[in-house]
Design a protein around this motif. Structure first.
Motif, short mmCIF file in Angstrom:
data_model
loop_
_atom_site.label_atom_id
_atom_site.label_comp_id
_atom_site.label_asym_id
_atom_site.label_seq_id
_atom_site.Cartn_x
_atom_site.Cartn_y
_atom_site.Cartn_z
N TYR A 14 0.83 -1.21 0.00
CA TYR A 14 0.00 0.00 0.00
C TYR A 14 0.86 1.26 0.00
N PHE A 15 1.87 1.28 0.87
CA PHE A 15 2.72 2.47 0.97
C PHE A 15 3.60 2.65 -0.25
N ASN A 36 2.65 2.27 -3.22
CA ASN A 36 1.82 2.74 -4.33
C ASN A 36 1.20 4.11 -4.09
N ILE A 37 1.64 4.82 -3.08
CA ILE A 37 1.16 6.17 -2.85
C ILE A 37 2.35 7.12 -2.80
N ASN A 38 2.06 8.40 -2.93
CA ASN A 38 3.10 9.42 -2.89
C ASN A 38 3.85 9.35 -1.55
N LEU A 71 2.68 11.66 1.16
CA LEU A 71 1.42 11.19 1.71
C LEU A 71 1.66 9.97 2.61
N ALA A 72 2.60 9.12 2.18
CA ALA A 72 2.94 7.94 2.99
C ALA A 72 3.50 8.37 4.35
N HIS A 127 0.59 9.51 6.45
CA HIS A 127 -0.20 8.38 6.94
C HIS A 127 0.52 7.65 8.08
#
Length: 275
Positions: free
Chosen positions: A8-9, A11-13, A16-17, A20
């Motif tokens: 999940y981490f 595949n995100i900016n 943003l990671a 989160h």
């Protein structure tokens, strides 16, 4: 489970990671503070042992998650290779030293006449919260810097390592939330207000994480310095605030064993999960 979280981490900016991940560390602080609704009055032994655990986690994270990667990714050999980490470490400690002298705050278990920083009419509750907020600035920064290194494609900075650091910081944030909320409750504050002040001390972590990730993303060569900077700030907090607070009463041995336990826990997490 861990693999799914890593995917999940990945595949995100990264910024943003980082946000989160530090929302998780804040949530752990909030969880610790929420125990004020469930427990009437935890023993001083428990608080000192948990605070010692916090210090052990922070010291272990400073080396295994921050200083070692900073040295590893620095160019050159010998003296040249270690200088970025040495400079960053010193600057991080000096940064927290400056904040400690300027930001009004009051350490746990201290009388109101022992408050530090610039003179202010702020209440004891606010000063106690600011003291724990000082702890959380380098913690959020550390997570953000590691995620920034991932974004920059630095091999030594990995999603797994970044998440492991966030997990370790989350673990030690649990007793921090408790350590803020219960003294406020004993001072006569309502359960709700004690919780609100306790959890608010970690709200700075997502902010610091985003700042750290953006800084490294814009200027990749500072990464070794930034990692060591976060380490120096964390070690300063432990020596200046956490350790003295655990050694004031009759539970110094318990707090020391808690420190050792926290160090071992973070070392195992980082070595086993952080690669």
């Amino acid at each position: 489970m861990m693999e799914e979280i890593i995917n999940y981490f990945e595949n995100i900016n990264p910024v943003l990671a980082a946000f989160h991940a530090t929302v998780f560390t804040w949530a752990m602080t909030a969880l610790g503070a929420a125990t004020v609704f469930l427990v009437r009055n935890p023993s001083k032994k428990l608080l000192d042992g948990m605070l010692g655990f916090t210090g052990g986690v922070m010291i272990a994270a400073s080396f295994w998650s921050l200083l070692a990667p900073a040295i590893s990714m620095s160019p050159g050999e010998g003296f040249t290779k270690v200088m970025p980490a040495a400079i960053g470490f010193g600057l991080g400690a000096l940064f927290l030293f400056g904040l400690d002298k300027v930001l009004p705050h009051l350490h746990l278990n201290h009388d109101e006449n022992q408050k530090e920083g610039i003179k202010t009419p702020w209440q004891k509750t606010t000063l106690l919260t600011l003291a724990i907020t000082l702890h959380n600035i380098p913690e959020g920064l550390a997570v953000g810097v590691l995620f920034g290194g991932v974004a920059a494609g630095i091999p030594e900075a990995t999603i797994a390592g970044s998440l492991t650091l966030a997990i370790g910081i989350g673990l030690q944030n649990l007793p921090e939330g408790l350590a803020v909320a219960f003294p406020l409750r004993r001072a006569g504050m309502s359960k709700r207000k004690s919780f609100m002040y306790g959890q608010s001390s970690a709200l700075v972590e997502p902010i610091a994480a985003v700042v750290g990730a953006l800084a490294v993303g814009f200027f990749t060569p500072i990464l070794p310095y930034a990692l060591a900077f976060a380490a120096g700030a964390m070690v300063f907090v432990v020596i200046e605030e956490v350790v003295p607070e655990t050694q004031q009463g009759n539970n110094s041995d318990l707090a020391t064993l808690g420190f050792i336990g926290g160090f071992i826990c973070m070392m195992i997490l980082d070595v086993s999960l952080g690669t």
